[in-house]
Design an enzyme around this catalytic site. Structure first.
Site, PDB file in Angstrom:
ATOM      1  N   SER A   1      59.322  66.503 -35.038  1.00 11.77           N
ATOM      2  CA  SER A   1      57.947  66.493 -34.539  1.00 11.77           C
ATOM      3  C   SER A   1      57.813  66.888 -32.633  1.00 11.77           C
ATOM      4  CB  SER A   1      56.835  64.926 -34.728  1.00 11.77           C
ATOM      5  OG  SER A   1      57.105  63.839 -34.180  1.00 11.77           O
TER       6      SER A   1
ATOM      7  N   LEU B   1      64.899  64.240 -30.265  1.00  6.42           N
ATOM      8  CA  LEU B   1      65.645  65.195 -30.927  1.00  6.42           C
ATOM      9  C   LEU B   1      66.318  65.570 -32.115  1.00  6.42           C
ATOM     10  CD1 LEU B   1      66.612  66.605 -27.354  1.00  6.42           C
ATOM     11  CD2 LEU B   1      64.986  68.179 -29.352  1.00  6.42           C
TER      12      LEU B   1
ATOM     13  N   GLY C   1      69.764  64.250 -34.624  1.00 10.21           N
ATOM     14  CA  GLY C   1      70.850  63.229 -33.876  1.00 10.21           C
ATOM     15  C   GLY C   1      70.310  62.090 -33.133  1.00 10.21           C
TER      16      GLY C   1
END
Lengths: 203, 459
Positions: free
Chosen positions: A87, A14, A16
């Site tokens: 991705s 994700l 961060g």
């Protein structure tokens, strides 16, 4: 003179979660070991190779395919290609894996609530406020890798631990030479070194 | 970006290069005339290991965690390790350059065996046990090095503490020619940003031939057939440097350094003989002829201190709770060490004259003390005398090295010459510091200088 074989190191996770930070640290270590390395950072790629692509499922897939295509070109020419991109969809990651062959997936895992608390770029706040639509993890899906070669849990590990996990895996898979390989020598060699020192009058 | 070539001359002495033979060395003189030069203050101790590694990492021996070739691995009496590349954990300049995708050519820099990966080519140093092991990186460079050296690259001479001086002279000359020849071959490829080589020959020449040219040496014989051997060797090195300069691209910055200097050796203090006489070291049996001291010879329950031989002496204390059969109560450690330091500093020459010995405590001279440092670091006669570790010599003062013929001892200052084509404004220092070299190289390549480097860039 280099006989380096290329491969692709694919960081997914994700926003961060620490993908790029770990990727850059891994890059430094691989460069130090004399390997040819290129990092393809998702954010940077979007402003160049994939300019104009949006965040629909189709555009996201196209973005990841293009990164995969470049990784494949680099890998087959002896370069270590490091991709760092959210991705989110498993099937496209697997598509790249199939195409490239020498493919190592690193899942940078971090719980959503931790990421929202960190929110270094302020993106989660904007997504929750509805200013960003289709944000992965908030109102768009993220499909976790089922069998990543490396799992780094960035809420539990420090950077060094995560980096070492990646490096160690690459060593174990035989993709990069072991750092300790050059440090291992036999007792016979050790005795020869001692004899050299004696001959030189140092001991 | 231009390139940087670093020519390392182990043991090259400022008084010889800058003064005595300056006019005999046209290529070095030209670099001096066109660039800057000065003395380069070495590490404490000023010996090959750790000095070259300190130069390439800008870390002191305490930070590096080794204090010579041999180091204690634990407080056991026998547990020693040999400080080769395996133990170098600090990053060298070529590690940082590799990170920046810059190519390095590293030839013979001490403590590079076993060779570690880098971006470029590495030929390991004189402590490589033999060429049967991997001595280059990449491995396949070995045959090219051999070929470029005329068939057989010489890592070092086999033995320089020998009385067969004709053989030694021939070997050193041959080694040097071959090394420069191989190095030039790689330089001509123009693939490298940073090119560094270390030639060990000057060190071997000083130890083997110093007595023949230094009129003040105790064993000097005027008109000896080797009177000009060292000068002629410096001339050979200068000629080889001239050939190298011809092969370097025009924009190459050229730096010449040495890790320490050299001076005549007046004699040796048999440190363990002295400790025995002081009642601080007790042997099970006293040998009747000079014998290297080994742990099994010592009666540890009656021993408070022992020492090592070499260009300097390392004194180790036998401390309760630290060594297996410690004798000095740990509460008395500081007082005992101070007392011993004062006593060692007062050891006179054989005629009772003071010799100006300097003794250091490691924590006073290093930023941190990693690994196991000696309790005291001793420079007899401020390096005019070496330390002999043997026992059974029958004397505290001897006038030959106990490990084989040796005429010279190391000295504090090596050389620094830098001819930069862009003529940057180089800081003036007297002396320059060995720790300044690595940050200067990184600054040259516009690479950020890590905060842990203790030297400063010279421009």
């Amino acid at each position: 003179m280099s006989s380096q074989k290329g491969f692709t190191l694919w960081f997914t996770g994700l926003s961060g979660s620490g993908k790029t930070t770990i990727a850059r640290a891994v890059e430094e270590i691989l460069l130090e070991r004399g390997l040819n390395v290129e990092v393809l950072d998702g954010d940077v790629i979007r402003t160049n190779l994939c300019k104009g692509l949006g965040f629909s499922k189709e555009d996201r897939d196209e973005n990841i395919k293009r990164i995969g295509f470049v990784c494949n070109l680099l890998s087959r020419n002896g370069v270590v290609a490091i991709a760092s991109a959210i991705s989110p969809y498993r099937d496209i990651r697997d598509y790249n894996r199939e195409m490239i062959g020498r493919f190592v997936e690193v899942y940078a895992k971090c719980p959503l609530d931790v990421l929202e608390e960190r929110d270094v770029k302020g993106l989660y706040k904007k997504a929750r406020a509805g200013e960003i639509k289709g944000f992965t993890g908030v109102d768009d899906p993220y499909e976790e890798p089922l069998k990543p070669e490396v799992l780094v849990e960035t809420d539990k590990e420090d950077l060094e631990e995560s980096v070492q996990k990646v490096i160690r895996t690459l060593e174990l898979m035989g993709y990069i030479p072991g750092a300790d390989a050059s440090e291992e020598y036999s007792a016979e060699e050790e005795e020869k070194i001692k004899q050299r020192l004696r001959d030189l009058g140092y001991i | 970006m231009s390139r940087l070539a670093m020519i390392g001359l182990d043991c090259a002495a400022p008084q010889l290069v800058f003064e005595r033979w300056r006019d005999d060395l046209p290529n070095l003189r030209s670099l001096m005339d066109d660039g800057v030069y000065g003395k380069l203050r070495s590490t404490i101790p000023p010996i090959t290991v750790p000095a070259w590694t300190s130069m390439m990492t800008s870390q002191d021996p305490g930070q590096l965690g080794f204090y010579g070739f041999r180091n204690r691995a634990s407080y056991d009496y026998k547990d020693l390790f040999f400080a080769n590349a395996k133990y170098v954990k600090a990053k060298t300049v070529w590690n940082y350059l590799s990170r920046q995708r810059l190519n390095s050519l590293v030839f013979g820099v001490p403590q590079t065996y076993p060779p570690k990966p880098l971006k470029g080519v590495m030929v390991s140093s004189f402590l490589t046990p033999s060429k049967e092991v991997q001595w280059t990186h990449p491995r396949e460079a070995a045959s090219e090095v051999d070929q470029a050296a005329g068939g057989d690259y010489m890592i070092d001479v086999k033995d320089f503490r020998t009385d067969d001086k004709d053989w030694l002279l021939d070997q050193i000359h041959e080694m040097t020619r071959r090394r420069f020849s191989a190095f030039r071959h790689f330089v001509r490829k123009k693939e490298f940003d940073f090119m560094a080589m270390v030639e060990m020959g000057i060190d071997r020449m000083h130890h083997g031939f110093w007595r023949y040219f230094d009129e003040e040496h105790r064993l000097y014989e005027p008109g000896h057939k080797y009177e000009h051997a060292i000068r002629d060797y410096y001339k050979l090195v200068d000629e080889e440097i001239g050939l190298l300069l011809d092969d370097l691209p025009r924009d190459t910055s050229v730096m010449v350094t040495s890790d320490h200097g050299a001076r005549r050796m007046d004699g040796a203090i048999c440190v363990n003989e002295w400790l025995i006489r002081e009642g601080l070291l007790t042997l099970k049996e006293t040998p009747t002829e000079p014998t290297r001291l080994t742990p099994d010879m010592v009666n540890w329950s009656k021993t408070k201190a022992w020492g090592e031989g070499g260009y300097y002496s390392r004194i180790f204390l036998n401390v309760e709770g630290r060594e297996p059969k410690g004798k000095i109560p740990s509460a008395d450690y500081d007082a005992f060490r101070d007392e011993l330091k004062a006593k060692i500093e007062a050891i006179p020459d054989e005629k009772g004259n003071p010799i100006g010995t300097t003794v250091y405590k490691p924590e006073d001279i290093y930023r941190v003390v990693n690994g196991i440092a000696p309790d005291l670091i001793v420079f007899f006669g401020d390096l005019a005398w070496r330390s002999a570790g043997s026992v059974g010599t029958g004397a505290v003062h001897i006038f030959e090295n106990d490990t084989g013929p040796d005429d010279a001892n190391h000295d504090w200052d090596g050389i620094f010459i830098w001819d930069h084509p862009a003529k940057v404004d180089v800081k003036k220092k007297d002396p320059y510091s060995i720790y300044d070299i690595a940050p200067t190289i990184l600054r040259f390549f516009n690479v950020d200088i890590p905060e842990h480097m203790i030297g400063e860039p010279l421009f």
